[in-house]
Design a protein around this motif. Structure first.
Motif, PDB file in Angstrom:
ATOM      1  N   TYR A  94       0.830  -1.196   0.000  1.00 45.23           N
ATOM      2  CA  TYR A  94       0.000   0.000   0.000  1.00 45.23           C
ATOM      3  C   TYR A  94       0.870   1.254   0.000  1.00 45.23           C
ATOM      4  O   TYR A  94       1.823   1.359   0.771  1.00 45.23           O
ATOM      5  CB  TYR A  94      -0.900   0.019   1.227  1.00 45.23           C
ATOM      6  CG  TYR A  94      -1.902  -1.107   1.281  1.00 45.23           C
ATOM      7  CD1 TYR A  94      -1.582  -2.322   1.870  1.00 45.23           C
ATOM      8  CD2 TYR A  94      -3.173  -0.950   0.735  1.00 45.23           C
ATOM      9  CE1 TYR A  94      -2.488  -3.368   1.907  1.00 45.23           C
ATOM     10  CE2 TYR A  94      -4.090  -1.987   0.774  1.00 45.23           C
ATOM     11  CZ  TYR A  94      -3.742  -3.189   1.368  1.00 45.23           C
ATOM     12  OH  TYR A  94      -4.644  -4.216   1.407  1.00 45.23           O
ATOM     13  N   TYR A  96       1.262   5.290   0.719  1.00 47.92           N
ATOM     14  CA  TYR A  96       0.751   6.274   1.675  1.00 47.92           C
ATOM     15  C   TYR A  96       1.357   7.634   1.348  1.00 47.92           C
ATOM     16  O   TYR A  96       2.541   7.723   0.995  1.00 47.92           O
ATOM     17  CB  TYR A  96       1.127   5.867   3.101  1.00 47.92           C
ATOM     18  CG  TYR A  96       0.770   6.889   4.143  1.00 47.92           C
ATOM     19  CD1 TYR A  96       1.706   7.809   4.598  1.00 47.92           C
ATOM     20  CD2 TYR A  96      -0.518   6.943   4.665  1.00 47.92           C
ATOM     21  CE1 TYR A  96       1.376   8.761   5.546  1.00 47.92           C
ATOM     22  CE2 TYR A  96      -0.855   7.892   5.619  1.00 47.92           C
ATOM     23  CZ  TYR A  96       0.092   8.790   6.056  1.00 47.92           C
ATOM     24  OH  TYR A  96      -0.245   9.725   7.005  1.00 47.92           O
ATOM     25  N   GLY A 109      -3.481  12.214   5.767  1.00 47.30           N
ATOM     26  CA  GLY A 109      -2.918  10.992   5.214  1.00 47.30           C
ATOM     27  C   GLY A 109      -3.891  10.290   4.281  1.00 47.30           C
ATOM     28  O   GLY A 109      -5.093  10.222   4.560  1.00 47.30           O
ATOM     29  N   TRP A 111      -4.332   6.744   1.553  1.00 48.49           N
ATOM     30  CA  TRP A 111      -3.849   5.407   1.200  1.00 48.49           C
ATOM     31  C   TRP A 111      -4.273   5.048  -0.217  1.00 48.49           C
ATOM     32  O   TRP A 111      -5.357   5.421  -0.674  1.00 48.49           O
ATOM     33  CB  TRP A 111      -4.441   4.368   2.154  1.00 48.49           C
ATOM     34  CG  TRP A 111      -3.939   4.453   3.552  1.00 48.49           C
ATOM     35  CD1 TRP A 111      -4.505   5.128   4.588  1.00 48.49           C
ATOM     36  CD2 TRP A 111      -2.755   3.829   4.074  1.00 48.49           C
ATOM     37  NE1 TRP A 111      -3.746   4.968   5.730  1.00 48.49           N
ATOM     38  CE2 TRP A 111      -2.670   4.178   5.438  1.00 48.49           C
ATOM     39  CE3 TRP A 111      -1.757   3.028   3.526  1.00 48.49           C
ATOM     40  CZ2 TRP A 111      -1.637   3.737   6.255  1.00 48.49           C
ATOM     41  CZ3 TRP A 111      -0.727   2.588   4.339  1.00 48.49           C
ATOM     42  CH2 TRP A 111      -0.670   2.941   5.679  1.00 48.49           C
TER      43      TRP A 111
END
Length: 121
Positions: A94, A96, A109, A111
């Protein structure tokens, strides 16, 4: 809103290489840190590598010397070059990014949706 789109995952034999990419788009004023995390079946998500806007990097001990993180600030893109891959690197990876959408706004943040990496003979 900000979208992160990953690419580059797949099936590779032990000892092989893969390069992951993650492009950020949307309401972006600046991006400070970008990174890669991974989650193997039955395990918690863990940090793989992170890079700041100043190009400082940090790696998990398990990937030091094998993986390299880099970024292209002009393209809002982060890369993960993975060499000497091992079966234990198998996981969903993933992306970020910590993003400011306005000059005086907060950092948020985001993802990506994840890309699967399988290391197997």
């Amino acid at each position: 809103q900000v979208q992160l789109v990953e690419s580059g995952g797949g099936l590779v034999q032990p000892g092989g290489s893969l390069r992951l990419s993650c492009a950020a788009s949307g309401s972006i004023f600046s991006i400070d840190s970008m990174g890669w995390y991974r989650q193997a079946p039955g395990k918690e998500r863990e940090l793989v590598a992170v890079i700041t806007d100043g190009a400082a990097t940090n790696y998990a001990d398990s990937v030091k010397g094998r993986f390299t993180i880099s970024r292209d600030n002009a393209k809002n893109t982060v890369y993960l070059q993975m060499n000497s891959l091992k079966p234990e690197d198998t996981a969903d990876y993933y992306c970020y990014a910590r993003v400011k959408s306005a000059r005086w706004g907060p950092r948020t943040g985001y993802w990506g949706q994840g890309t699967q990496v399988t290391v197997s003979s």
